[in-house]
Design an enzyme around this catalytic site. Structure first.
Site, short mmCIF file in Angstrom:
data_model
loop_
_atom_site.label_atom_id
_atom_site.label_comp_id
_atom_site.label_asym_id
_atom_site.label_seq_id
_atom_site.Cartn_x
_atom_site.Cartn_y
_atom_site.Cartn_z
N GLN A 126 0.80 -1.19 -0.05
CA GLN A 126 0.01 0.10 0.05
C GLN A 126 0.92 1.20 0.16
OE1 GLN A 126 -2.20 0.84 3.78
NE2 GLN A 126 -3.88 1.53 2.52
N GLY A 127 0.46 2.29 -0.74
CA GLY A 127 1.44 3.39 -0.88
C GLY A 127 0.01 4.49 -0.57
N TYR A 128 0.01 4.78 0.51
CA TYR A 128 -0.75 5.90 1.20
C TYR A 128 -0.36 6.84 1.88
CZ TYR A 128 -5.54 3.80 -0.29
OH TYR A 128 -6.63 3.26 -0.79
N SER A 129 0.27 6.52 3.09
CA SER A 129 0.61 7.48 3.97
C SER A 129 1.95 8.22 3.62
CB SER A 129 1.17 6.78 5.27
OG SER A 129 -0.06 6.24 5.94
N GLU A 244 -14.93 -3.84 4.35
CA GLU A 244 -14.27 -4.69 5.11
C GLU A 244 -13.94 -4.32 6.51
OE1 GLU A 244 -14.35 -7.48 4.09
OE2 GLU A 244 -14.75 -6.82 1.95
N SER A 384 -6.23 6.37 12.98
CA SER A 384 -5.78 6.45 14.35
C SER A 384 -7.14 6.33 15.26
CB SER A 384 -4.96 7.84 14.86
OG SER A 384 -5.76 8.63 14.79
N ASN A 385 -6.98 6.06 16.27
CA ASN A 385 -8.43 5.62 17.26
C ASN A 385 -8.91 7.26 17.57
OD1 ASN A 385 -7.70 3.30 17.37
ND2 ASN A 385 -7.63 2.64 19.07
N GLU A 386 -8.00 8.41 17.40
CA GLU A 386 -8.60 9.51 17.50
C GLU A 386 -9.60 9.91 16.25
OE1 GLU A 386 -5.27 8.65 18.55
OE2 GLU A 386 -6.05 8.76 20.52
#
Lengths: 399, 379
Positions: A126-129, A244, A384-386
């Site tokens: 994956q190339g996202y971040s 998913e 992230s959970n935030e």
């Protein structure tokens, strides 16, 4: 209202159980139990076994090689996989890029890429971040400039998991610098062998480099590798976020680890003649974790029940992600606590394939801190959970 | 697997929702709480008429079905509006014991009176020093010729000031904490030697301590077999625990909803406080707590309705109450905190909901007790 499976579902559960019992290779199971990281070859071997059975892509539509299972059957399958510790197929191809190709790709792209994903012939990453685009993913800066029949890609991607094994990478790239940040992004498939791509491993706190930074220097990509329309990539990428999310709570895996925690506690001396299973502080924590896991399991089942009557998964998947990851991390901590002094030796190699040195134990105690360190990622990745809390605020509470 | 409500459950939910929307706003409730009885007789008659008082009873007993899920549906809606009518002591606790233990005419008569709302009952099981241990009973029932003499003191008897009759747990034999030897007696509130120290609880509900000073009964006043009460008492209290847990789910939902609404209207620094992320994430956490609480109460209710072993049912109930207790503290305290000063006053419903969930936390064992019980029941 009841939480019982039907007779057919129970029969299916039996079938899955039997298959996993017989077909999940014993060598792999031993490694999983010993906390040894599985190699690419081992993962591929397992995925090909699943493929042969027709069960590698439960979430794909049947026409592409999926199983045609009901949501409950998928749940049962994931449950049984987790119960014995069989690894889920690596998600980047099967769960992430494939649905995008199915939904937005051309017929040619589907034929070119999907069979190899299904058969685990091609490894995707994956190339996202990017170094400066984490939670604010849409601010990404890697550019793709059209030049004839090609795009020329420059920039860098990070937190790229298992890129060292990958044949292909799916990337979000900027194709328009003038538009609103979400509107200038495209979804591009890139061959990892393309000239101009270099990988720099990133060593994590557990001493292992499971992620990389990927650099693109004048990388030429055929325009036919663009998914859908130019500048619509953000829309396509969002599909991954809504797709998913079931299974995200990781209940079966956590159940398996809870059982291991109980076993380990019973086998761990408290230093005063008893075992840690009778240590009041530990017992209390263990009970709270177990109760939280039950609350999570029934939240998961509520989502499943909604899916079964055709309701799309909503913001509840954010709850499942937050609670599931926090619970997993809590158990990581408890394993460290049980290990006591034995969590201290830092010998990452002994949990890798082919370790020849003298093993430091007892048991897998020296892996406890490594897992604890590694799993700090759980509450950071996948939104992230935030960010998940932001989603709840916006989508549910209307804040 | 099916998590949907039956038609009856759906109807019950709609009915209770309509009732509280129409007849149970904050001001009305406050007047009811301040009245001498502490509940509305008019509402009580309506509950009976609509069949709500028959919810916890099986069809054989003339009730609506008596499943734990049915009870959960009703209690959750009661929780949202902080309903104070004595549903729990009458229909769930006393009704549950009578349905399980009484026989023949005594049973039919009492159940009919309960379901028609004619009889006010209170269940006297708790004693000072027993905390949440149902077996620790020192109130004695001693045979004296043909009669039985009750002697002792009971605490936290919900609905005591209004009770026409009490169901009293007393010891006929055994040591003070033995499970064996407990019996249940029906005691008229006007009988000689019966006195009630009446008070209102922190949540406004009428309650009292009960003193039994040489109260003369006959064997006919015993409900069920002599000395064999414990298992039934445990089962009824477990069902009531799921009931108040469901009530807490409703109350917490109301607390969250009111807090979110308030945060959107309350302005500080020129903007609604809802725009502050420090508060947003706390409200997101309140939402998560509400959802987990709901999930685990559903689990416990379904488990009680299942064919599972008794120990498994008890464990599910304790898991639920333990988790509910954590949620109560978090959601309740945050609701007050985010409301700020106004949340600490009697003027707003959030404060009253907070008081109610705090009382629920204690009822039938607090979180620590149920965590401990959960552990002790592990096979």
């Amino acid at each position: 209202m009841n939480a019982d499976f039907t007779a057919e579902e129970l029969a299916f559960q039996e079938e899955v159980r039997e298959f996993l019992q017989n077909e999940f290779p014993r060598e792999l199971k031993e490694k999983v139990d010993a906390n040894i990281r599985l190699s690419k070859e081992e993962l591929v071997r397992w995925q090909k076994i699943l493929y042969k059975k027709g069960w590698v892509a439960p979430n794909w539509p049947e026409e592409y090689g999926g199983t045609g299972w009901t949501p409950t059957q998928k749940y049962i399958f994931a449950n049984e996989m987790g119960r014995i510790g069989a690894p889920e197929p690596v998600p980047f191809g099967l769960k992430m890029v494939a649905p995008v190709i199915m939904t937005y790709g051309t017929e040619e792209q589907k034929q070119r890429f999907l069979p190899d994903i299904l058969q685990s012939n091609v490894w995707w990453c994956q190339g996202y971040s990017e170094p400066n685009a984490g939670s604010d993913l849409a601010s990404l800066k890697t550019t793709a400039v059209r030049d004839g029949d090609e795009y020329v890609v420059n920039g860098s991607k990070t937190w790229n998991t298992y890129g060292q094994y990958a044949d292909w990478i799916f990337c979000l790239v900027r194709t328009d610098n003038t538009a609103k940040k979400q509107e200038g992004i495209s979804f591009l498939l890139i061959d990892m062998k393309s000239p101009g791509i270099t990988l720099k491993p990133i060593v994590l706190l557990d001493g292992h480099a499971e992620v990389n930074e990927v650099f693109f220097d004048e990388v030429r990509v055929p325009a036919e590798n663009l998914i859908g329309e130019e500048n619509k990539g953000w829309t396509y990428a969002k599909l991954l976020l809504t797709h998913e999310r079931t299974g995200i709570a990781q209940v079966p895996r956590s159940k398996r680890r809870l059982a291991a925690l109980k076993r380990t506690a019973a086998q761990t001396d408290d230093g005063f003649g008893g075992s840690m299973a009778d240590n009041p502080a530990f017992k209390q924590k263990l009970a709270e974790v177990e109760i939280q896991l039950q609350a999570l399991e029934y939240s998961d089942l509520r989502t499943l029940a909604a899916l079964s009557v055709g309701k799309a998964p909503g913001p509840e998947s954010s709850i499942l992600k937050i609670v599931g990851t926090e619970l997993a991390q809590q158990m990581d901590e408890m394993f460290v606590q049980l290990a006591g002094y034995h969590c201290l030796p830092f010998v990452p190699d002994q949990f890798e394939e082919g370790f020849q040195g003298q093993y430091i134990g007892p048991g897998t105690t020296a892996s406890t801190a490594l897992t604890y360190f590694n799993n700090r990622k759980l509450s950071i990745f996948g939104g992230s959970n935030e960010i998940q809390r932001n989603i709840i605020c916006k989508a549910v509470l209307g804040l | 697997m099916d998590f949907s409500y039956t038609e009856v459950q759906q109807m019950l939910q709609d009915q209770v929702q309509k009732f509280v929307q129409k007849s149970y706003d904050f001001e009305t409730r406050r007047k009811i709480v301040d009245s001498e009885a502490g509940y509305s007789e008019e509402n009580w008659a309506l509950f009976a008429e609509l069949g709500w008082l028959a919810v916890p009873f099986s069809e054989d007993d003339g009730g609506l079905g008596g499943s734990a899920v049915d009870l959960m549906v009703v209690m959750e809606e009661f929780g949202k509006a902080n309903v104070v009518e004595p549903f729990l002591p009458n229909a769930v606790l006393c009704g549950g014991l009578i349905a399980r233990l009484a026989k023949g005419d005594q049973k039919t008569g009492l159940l009919e009176e309960i379901m028609s709302g004619q009889l006010q009952l209170a269940c006297a099981f708790a004693e000072s020093g027993a905390r949440y241990n149902l077996a620790r009973v020192s109130t004695s029932a001693t045979a004296n010729g043909d009669s039985i003499v009750l002697e002792g003191e009971k605490v936290a008897v919900l609905n005591a000031p209004n009770a026409d009759k009490f169901l009293v747990v007393a010891r006929e034999s055994g040591e003070v904490a033995d499970k064996q030897g407990l019996s249940l007696f029906l005691v008229d509130s006007k009988a000689e030697g019966v006195s009630v120290q009446a008070f209102a609880n922190i949540d406004g509900k009428k309650s009292g301590n009960l003193k039994l000073d040489k109260v003369q009964l006959s064997g006919a006043d015993r409900i069920g077999e002599a000395g064999q009460l414990y298992d039934s008492l445990q089962a009824v209290v477990d069902l009531a625990t799921v009931g108040v847990s469901a009530e807490a789910v409703g109350a917490m939902e109301a607390l969250l909803q009111k807090t979110v609404e308030y945060s959107k209207t309350r302005k500080q620094f020129g903007v609604p406080i809802a725009t502050f992320q420090a508060l947003q994430h706390r409200m997101a956490d309140m939402f998560i707590e509400c959802q987990l609480a709901r999930s685990i109460v559903m689990m416990a209710a379904m488990k009680l309705d299942s064919e599972a072993e008794v120990a498994e049912k008890q464990q599910a109930v304790s898991a639920a109450k333990s988790r509910i207790a954590r949620a109560i503290a978090r959601v309740g305290q945050e609701a007050i905190q985010i409301h700020g000063g106004i949340g600490t006053t009697e003027e707003l419903d959030v404060g009253h909901l907070f008081k109610r969930v705090t009382a629920i936390d204690v009822m039938f064992g607090n979180g620590d007790y149920h965590t401990e019980r959960f552990v002790s029941l592990q096979s």
